[in-house]
Design a protein around this motif. Structure first.
Motif, PDB file in Angstrom:
ATOM      1  N   ILE A   9      16.429  53.147  41.863  1.00 24.99           N
ATOM      2  CA  ILE A   9      17.240  53.392  40.672  1.00 24.99           C
ATOM      3  C   ILE A   9      16.468  54.261  39.681  1.00 24.99           C
ATOM      4  O   ILE A   9      15.250  54.148  39.529  1.00 24.99           O
ATOM      5  CB  ILE A   9      17.671  52.060  40.016  1.00 24.99           C
ATOM      6  CG1 ILE A   9      18.698  52.313  38.909  1.00 24.99           C
ATOM      7  CG2 ILE A   9      16.477  51.289  39.511  1.00 24.99           C
ATOM      8  CD1 ILE A   9      19.366  51.041  38.413  1.00 24.99           C
ATOM      9  N   GLU A  11      16.910  56.540  35.689  1.00 28.87           N
ATOM     10  CA  GLU A  11      17.625  56.467  34.413  1.00 28.87           C
ATOM     11  C   GLU A  11      19.018  57.094  34.528  1.00 28.87           C
ATOM     12  O   GLU A  11      19.980  56.617  33.948  1.00 28.87           O
ATOM     13  CB  GLU A  11      16.821  57.159  33.322  1.00 28.87           C
ATOM     14  CG  GLU A  11      17.429  56.990  31.931  1.00 28.87           C
ATOM     15  CD  GLU A  11      16.488  57.426  30.826  1.00 28.87           C
ATOM     16  OE1 GLU A  11      16.775  57.129  29.654  1.00 28.87           O
ATOM     17  OE2 GLU A  11      15.454  58.043  31.134  1.00 28.87           O
ATOM     18  N   TYR A  14      21.133  54.593  36.146  1.00 26.20           N
ATOM     19  CA  TYR A  14      21.296  53.419  35.282  1.00 26.20           C
ATOM     20  C   TYR A  14      22.324  53.661  34.178  1.00 26.20           C
ATOM     21  O   TYR A  14      23.074  52.756  33.807  1.00 26.20           O
ATOM     22  CB  TYR A  14      19.940  53.060  34.661  1.00 26.20           C
ATOM     23  CG  TYR A  14      20.007  52.172  33.447  1.00 26.20           C
ATOM     24  CD1 TYR A  14      20.225  50.791  33.571  1.00 26.20           C
ATOM     25  CD2 TYR A  14      19.851  52.698  32.169  1.00 26.20           C
ATOM     26  CE1 TYR A  14      20.288  49.980  32.446  1.00 26.20           C
ATOM     27  CE2 TYR A  14      19.905  51.883  31.049  1.00 26.20           C
ATOM     28  CZ  TYR A  14      20.122  50.533  31.196  1.00 26.20           C
ATOM     29  OH  TYR A  14      20.185  49.734  30.094  1.00 26.20           O
ATOM     30  N   LYS A 195      11.893  50.668  34.613  1.00 26.69           N
ATOM     31  CA  LYS A 195      12.557  50.481  35.896  1.00 26.69           C
ATOM     32  C   LYS A 195      12.919  49.013  36.117  1.00 26.69           C
ATOM     33  O   LYS A 195      13.950  48.694  36.709  1.00 26.69           O
ATOM     34  CB  LYS A 195      11.660  50.977  37.029  1.00 26.69           C
ATOM     35  CG  LYS A 195      12.260  50.815  38.410  1.00 26.69           C
ATOM     36  CD  LYS A 195      11.275  51.233  39.479  1.00 26.69           C
ATOM     37  CE  LYS A 195      11.760  50.798  40.840  1.00 26.69           C
ATOM     38  NZ  LYS A 195      10.766  51.057  41.900  1.00 26.69           N
ATOM     39  N   TRP A 198      16.153  48.464  34.401  1.00 26.91           N
ATOM     40  CA  TRP A 198      17.242  49.134  35.123  1.00 26.91           C
ATOM     41  C   TRP A 198      17.663  48.310  36.331  1.00 26.91           C
ATOM     42  O   TRP A 198      18.844  48.140  36.612  1.00 26.91           O
ATOM     43  CB  TRP A 198      16.793  50.523  35.578  1.00 26.91           C
ATOM     44  CG  TRP A 198      16.413  51.453  34.481  1.00 26.91           C
ATOM     45  CD1 TRP A 198      16.765  51.360  33.154  1.00 26.91           C
ATOM     46  CD2 TRP A 198      15.606  52.624  34.598  1.00 26.91           C
ATOM     47  NE1 TRP A 198      16.217  52.406  32.452  1.00 26.91           N
ATOM     48  CE2 TRP A 198      15.506  53.196  33.296  1.00 26.91           C
ATOM     49  CE3 TRP A 198      14.964  53.257  35.659  1.00 26.91           C
ATOM     50  CZ2 TRP A 198      14.781  54.368  33.055  1.00 26.91           C
ATOM     51  CZ3 TRP A 198      14.253  54.428  35.416  1.00 26.91           C
ATOM     52  CH2 TRP A 198      14.159  54.963  34.135  1.00 26.91           C
ATOM     53  N   GLU A 199      16.658  47.790  37.061  1.00 25.08           N
ATOM     54  CA  GLU A 199      16.954  47.026  38.264  1.00 25.08           C
ATOM     55  C   GLU A 199      17.655  45.713  37.929  1.00 25.08           C
ATOM     56  O   GLU A 199      18.606  45.315  38.614  1.00 25.08           O
ATOM     57  CB  GLU A 199      15.679  46.767  39.068  1.00 25.08           C
ATOM     58  CG  GLU A 199      15.113  48.009  39.722  1.00 25.08           C
ATOM     59  CD  GLU A 199      14.070  47.700  40.767  1.00 25.08           C
ATOM     60  OE1 GLU A 199      13.653  46.523  40.885  1.00 25.08           O
ATOM     61  OE2 GLU A 199      13.659  48.628  41.495  1.00 25.08           O
ATOM     62  N   THR A 201      19.512  45.107  35.396  1.00 18.68           N
ATOM     63  CA  THR A 201      20.886  45.446  35.013  1.00 18.68           C
ATOM     64  C   THR A 201      21.738  45.663  36.251  1.00 18.68           C
ATOM     65  O   THR A 201      22.873  45.159  36.339  1.00 18.68           O
ATOM     66  CB  THR A 201      20.910  46.712  34.140  1.00 18.68           C
ATOM     67  OG1 THR A 201      20.100  46.505  32.982  1.00 18.68           O
ATOM     68  CG2 THR A 201      22.324  47.041  33.706  1.00 18.68           C
ATOM     69  N   ALA A 202      21.221  46.400  37.225  1.00 16.95           N
ATOM     70  CA  ALA A 202      21.966  46.673  38.455  1.00 16.95           C
ATOM     71  C   ALA A 202      22.256  45.388  39.219  1.00 16.95           C
ATOM     72  O   ALA A 202      23.341  45.217  39.798  1.00 16.95           O
ATOM     73  CB  ALA A 202      21.192  47.654  39.326  1.00 16.95           C
TER      74      ALA A 202
END
Length: 307
Positions: A9, A11, A14, A195, A198-199, A201-202
């Motif tokens: 992932i 930005e 994201y 990161k 971001w992860e 959130t995913a």
């Protein structure tokens, strides 16, 4: 699925998840459950000798767990394996969210580690053992922690597929519905570790999309990630409304740019902590939150299960 390009992932990937991370909050401000559930959790912990022995063990900085810890002996030993000065854990993190681009013909892994590293497994073991032991105080046979890495089906994301790996989930064994997910790391949480956020959130979006796809009737009291970063534990909570649910459904459309964005508030993610596993006050507070959440789940977990 055809041969694909796989990447971690970024930005750019994201950004469409449309999420705002709020400032980290102290753990004692969190409310995962009703006052009644917190009262019940506090009573259970006070009346559990093995848990009180566990707290005493932390306070006295004892090296080896005694028999007084009973069911908390093995979880404490797992925590000590991370805390011992001579135990150096490799800080190289694995990739827990990947995107597969179906437009390209040749695979490119770029050094990604799609599975947990050996040292991440040590952190996961410490977290899962402790949560399972707390669960044994109140959870019945139908609510269990399981270690399945990919409980949520890959999600369409524009031209490609988003796939999230987690380190465990609390599930209703009758319906296979998740009530919390786990994340184990060998790096400390820091907003500079972008990161990581971001992860997470995913992973949260994958879980929400999974529930929406399945038409879940009784959502969890909270969409909750329990994340352990070395000896520090955090509770991560997602808050979103119905409009956001409608918004993330378009993530599964063939081309994201062809879908107009509906007007909605961003999903808000808040982390609470840290709860340090070598601080008795922290672990008492963390355990109360988790046990109250367990008690709250018990009220609703089986509400929609047919006779």
């Amino acid at each position: 699925m055809s041969t694909v390009l796989t990447k971690t992932i970024t930005e750019h990937l994201y950004h469409p998840l449309y999420t705002l991370w709020l400032p980290c909050q102290p753990g004692n401000l969190l409310s995962l459950a009703s006052p009644e559930s917190y009262e019940q959790a506090d009573k259970i912990l006070q009346e559990t000798p093995s848990f009180q022995a566990y707290l005493h063990h932390i306070e006295t900085n004892t090296t080896n767990p005694s028999s007084l810890l009973s069911v908390f002996a093995i979880p404490r030993l797992s925590q000590l394996n991370i805390l011992r000065p001579e135990k150096y854990l490799d800080r190289k993190a694995s990739t827990s969210v990947i995107f597969q681009d179906q437009r390209l013909y040749y695979p490119e892994m770029s050094g990604l580690i799609p599975g947990s590293t050996k040292d991440e497994e040590l952190v996961h073991l410490a977290l899962s053992r402790f949560l399972e032991t707390l669960g044994s105080l109140v959870l019945g046979d139908m609510l269990k922690w399981q270690d399945e890495k990919y409980p949520f089906k890959p999600t369409m994301f524009g031209h490609g597929v988003m796939e999230a790996r987690i380190d465990g989930s609390l599930v209703n064994c009758l319906t296979n519905e998740a009530f919390a997910i786990l994340d184990a790391r060998t790096v400390y949480r820091s907003r500079e570790e972008r990161k990581l956020y971001w992860e997470e959130t995913a992973k949260m979006v994958s879980w929400i999309q999974h529930d929406l796809r399945k038409g879940r009737q009784s959502p969890p009291p909270r969409y909750l990630i329990i994340s352990q970063c070395l000896e520090q534990i955090y509770l991560v909570v997602a808050n979103f409304d119905k409009d956001y649910e409608e918004y993330i459904k378009i993530l599964e459309a063939p081309v994201l740019s062809d879908n107009p964005r509906i007007s909605c508030e961003m999903m808000e993610m808040t982390e609470y902590g840290p709860f340090n596993t070598d601080d008795a006050a922290h672990m008492k507070e963390f355990s109360k939150h988790v046990l109250a959440y367990y008690c709250e789940i018990q009220k609703t977990a089986f509400a929609e299960v047919p006779n």
